[in-house]
Design an enzyme around this catalytic site. Structure first.
Site, mmCIF file in Angstrom:
data_model
loop_
_atom_site.group_PDB
_atom_site.id
_atom_site.type_symbol
_atom_site.label_atom_id
_atom_site.label_comp_id
_atom_site.label_asym_id
_atom_site.label_seq_id
_atom_site.Cartn_x
_atom_site.Cartn_y
_atom_site.Cartn_z
ATOM 1 N N CYS A 23 36.608 42.240 14.627
ATOM 2 C CA CYS A 23 37.921 43.703 14.746
ATOM 3 C C CYS A 23 36.832 43.897 16.015
ATOM 4 O O CYS A 23 36.008 44.135 16.889
ATOM 5 C CB CYS A 23 38.369 43.989 13.715
ATOM 6 N N ASP A 441 48.346 32.935 54.439
ATOM 7 C CA ASP A 441 48.009 32.945 55.670
ATOM 8 C C ASP A 441 48.769 31.601 56.509
ATOM 9 O O ASP A 441 49.368 30.192 55.467
ATOM 10 C CB ASP A 441 46.595 32.251 55.552
ATOM 11 N N ASP A 638 43.417 29.864 52.085
ATOM 12 C CA ASP A 638 42.043 28.685 52.572
ATOM 13 C C ASP A 638 40.379 28.402 53.273
ATOM 14 O O ASP A 638 40.001 27.251 52.942
ATOM 15 C CB ASP A 638 43.016 26.900 52.384
ATOM 16 N N ASP A 642 39.406 32.889 55.759
ATOM 17 C CA ASP A 642 40.557 33.871 54.920
ATOM 18 C C ASP A 642 39.199 34.757 53.708
ATOM 19 O O ASP A 642 40.009 35.135 52.985
ATOM 20 C CB ASP A 642 41.465 32.918 54.278
#
Length: 752
Positions: A23, A441, A638, A642
């Site tokens: 738990c 982008d 990509d 970036d």
């Protein structure tokens, strides 16, 4: 600077598998123990995956720390196969199933005899006349003692040491509750003179039923947890088991683990590709739907990359292995999914803090309940005090609270992986739900990223194919991207190119040559300022409005055509932007293009904000400027340039066809490079968070309502009490509800 950027420089975090956690309070205990180990900077423990992720600290010391607080820990190897983990759940479920059966066999007759006696008085009278009370109670004692201390021993073995350490948790509540009922009944059976005659009742059946029901709950939970690893198991099944490699000039079949970088692997039709590599001979069509989501097989020839786990549909080929074992793309995907499943959402930290105080408070409420009933309750007050105190303890087990968040994350990230969205960090699930601006982008993300011939506007005297063939012949001598696009268009149209002589190039403005004797010039307007451009004035104005700059072709010193080469928009971009607006999000585009071109593309796509003429180094600043009013920014990119922007954004989303650098700095990776993945990521993120709130509402709401009922607040007005057995059933049900509700995320629909 976002905190997750810093981790890239630290030593690799250590993963531990932890057994015995049941738990949320177990999670707290293990976390605290790990944080005390010298050198540990951070530790995160996940109940659903039963894993701890720790940065810093000595591996052996970490395992010892876990064992010291009463759990079993083992270091997880970085490239350990994921199915070990899934199997661990199956094993758990099998052990629990066995224990449920062992507990049920003595519990059922015990419960049936006692309950039937309560319901049907003649049966009670008959039983008492046939079997002396002390013999009956003795039989009850034997049955209940077996249930509590054979299948139920786990609760005492873990719960009591935790209680004595001053850190009680869920097992402590079960042990205290069932133990108190059993102890009181044992005294009534063997030393009745110690309790007043009016309170000589036994609760053996309650103690046995509590243990049995909670074991049933745990068993069902273990089954569901096992199913939760489905996404990872599916990925595991994608892996090839064997490979045919060339050794000393002949083909040998070896286990995929034996393939080394540089080995030449042979692949026949219908076979799975074993590891990542590059084709050296032959060609084929390969089904890469597992990675890209694209249903059509991809044609590949010499020099093309192949990915381990994808399927060769036709043709045979040989390839050189470039990545093996833990480095292959599939292994990395599996690792990303596992890491996301083991992640902790900010919301979980709040839940953990609440549950760490919750158990001690419940024990306090339970003791208080006993005192109040004993002092002011009706006769037999001792019995009422005991039963209600036990009911409070049993009903309050915080199991469901501990599972509420991790179960949803586990199922949610698994479903996302099936939809081609990899959450590299679990936290991104929550942050993405809070995003208000999605910034893209431009080049390679919203657009194809490579120049294509988009317009060829002709003068009336010239034919399309004639002009294209002549211009392409001249441009075939040039390396310029515009030239490459024109040549590609001519090849696609199947045009034969003539013989080029007298080729001259004026740097920056254009080229001139003779093609089969005809004089051809290609270049900017200023390269041919002596020609008459009046026929093209309208076309030039229209193109300028679209942000396009044409080059011109002249044949035998007559203006023949205006040619536009541009980066084309990906087919799905517009629909994705519209869908994001439909979800109530704003969109932005960051581009290195001149403002006019960038704004023309943004207008075409319906994008809200544009940051144009942004140099790669300034992308981080562009994201900061979008955030100025406190917006949460998701950035989709990509390329290598970036990577800093992906790290700066609150959620960095890398398009999977991009570079390793981009994927490394992202929080979310879209496999296959389809922008629809952004919508899938958002859909899963929103559904998962909604699911977590439903789970928490249930887990907390249920406790808030039932603890006072168990303590007896409804008794004075309505005469309602909650029996410990109903409490145990309700508690088991609340955990099963939470786990079952999380399973609904498996049905989240992706955008097709």
């Amino acid at each position: 600077m976002n905190e997750h950027v810093h981790h890239n420089h630290a030593a690799a975090p250590v993963s531990l598998d932890i057994e015995g956690m049941t738990c949320a309070s177990c999670v707290n205990r293990v976390e605290k123990a790990l944080l005390k180990v010298p050198g540990v900077e951070s530790a995160s423990v996940n109940l659903a995956t039963e894993r701890a992720t720790v940065s810093g600290g000595d591996a052996e010391a970490l395992v010892k720390a876990v064992e010291k607080v009463g759990y079993k820990g083992s270091i997880r190897q970085p490239d350990a196969p994921a199915h070990d983990h899934a199997h661990h759940h199956d094993e758990d479920a099998a052990i629990l199933k066995r224990d449920v059966i062992i507990a049920a066999i003595p519990t059922i007759p015990l419960f049936a005899l006692e309950m039937l006696g309560h319901i049907h008085m003649p049966f009670h009278m008959w039983l008492m006349s046939v079997v002396p009370t002390n013999v009956l109670y003795g039989a009850y004692f034997v049955l209940a003692t077996f249930v509590l201390f054979v299948p139920g021993l786990r609760f005492f073995r873990i719960g009591l040491p935790a209680l004595f350490r001053g850190a009680p948790e869920m097992n402590s509540l079960v042990a205290l509750g069932s133990g108190a009922a059993w102890l009181y009944s044992t005294i009534v059976t063997f030393a009745p003179q110690l309790v007043p005659a009016s309170t000589r009742y036994v609760y053996f059946e309650a103690a046995a039923v509590i243990v049995t029901l909670i074991l049933v709950g745990r068993w069902l939970e273990a089954i569901a947890k096992g199913r939760t690893g489905e996404a990872i198991r599916q990925l595991m099944h994608q892996q090839a088991r064997t490979a045919r490699i060339e050794r000393n000039g002949e083909a040998v079949e070896v286990g995929v683990d034996a393939v080394r970088v540089g080995d030449i692997v042979l692949v026949r039709p219908g076979e799975k590709i074993a590891v990542d590599g590059e084709i050296v001979e032959g060609e084929s069509h390969i089904d890469e739907s597992m990675i890209s989501g694209e249903p059509l097989p991809v044609t590949k020839g010499v020099g093309a990359d192949v990915i381990g786990g994808t399927l060769n549909t036709s043709g045979s080929f040989r390839f050189r292995a470039t990545k093996v074992g833990a480095d292959t793309m599939l292994a990395q995907i599996i690792r990303m999914v596992e890491d996301a499943q083991a992640g902790k959402l900010p919301i979980q930290a709040v839940v953990d803090r609440i549950t760490s105080v919750f158990v001690p408070v419940v024990i306090g409420v339970s003791v208080l309940t006993a005192i109040v009933w004993f002092l002011v309750g009706p006769q037999p007050s001792l019995t009422y005090a005991l039963v209600n105190a036990v009911a409070v303890m049993i009903i309050a087990c915080p199991c469901a609270m501990g599972l509420a968040t991790p179960m949803s994350i586990m199922v949610g990230t698994g479903r996302a992986a099936q939809l081609g969205v990899l959450f590299r960090k679990g936290e991104a699930l929550q942050q993405l739900r809070d995003a208000s601006i999605v910034a893209f982008d431009k080049t390679g993300t919203l657009t194809e990223g490579k120049p294509v011939l988009t317009d060829l506007i002709l003068d009336d005297e010239f034919e399309h194919d004639e002009v294209l063939a002549l211009v392409a012949a001249v441009e075939s001598r040039s390396e310029h991207p515009i030239a490459t696009a024109i040549v590609a268009a001519a090849e696609k149209a199947g045009l034969a190119l003539g013989t080029v002589t007298e080729f001259t190039s004026n740097s920056g403005t254009g080229v001139t040559a003779r093609v089969d004797g005809r004089l051809v010039s290609v270049g900017a307007e200023r390269h041919m300022s002596h020609l008459d451009f009046s026929d093209f004035a309208d076309a030039i104005g229209k193109l300028a409005a679209e942000g396009k700059t044409p080059v011109f072709a002249a044949i035998d010193d007559k203006l023949a055509a205006a040619i536009v080469v541009a980066d084309t928009i990906k087919p799905t971009s517009k629909a994705v932007i519209e869908a994001l607006h439909g979800m109530g999000l704003k969109t932005a585009m960051i581009s290195g293009d001149n403002r006019r071109t960038a704004e023309a593309i943004a207008a075409q796509l319906g994008i809200d904000e544009v940051r144009a003429e942004v140099l790669p180094a300034d992308k981080v600043e562009a994201i900061k400027s979008l955030r100025k009013n406190g917006s949460v920014i998701a950035y989709v990119g990509d390329g290598i340039n970036d990577a800093p922007a992906l790290a700066e954004a609150d959620v960095g989303i890398a398009v999977g066809s991009g570079t390793d650098a981009a994927i490394e700095s992202a929080d979310v990776v879209l496999l296959g490079g389809d922008l629809k993945g952004v919508l899938n990521a958002l859909t899963v993120s929103r559904a998962t968070l909604r699911n977590i709130w439903e789970n928490l509402f249930w887990a907390f709401g249920y406790n808030a309502i039932l603890i006072p009922v168990a303590a007896g607040v409804l008794y004075p007005a309505f005469g309602i009490l909650l029996s410990p057995m109903i409490g145990a059933g309700a508690m088991a049900f609340s955990s099963i509800f939470v786990v079952g509700n999380a399973q609904r995320l498996r049905a989240v629909k992706g955008v097709s």
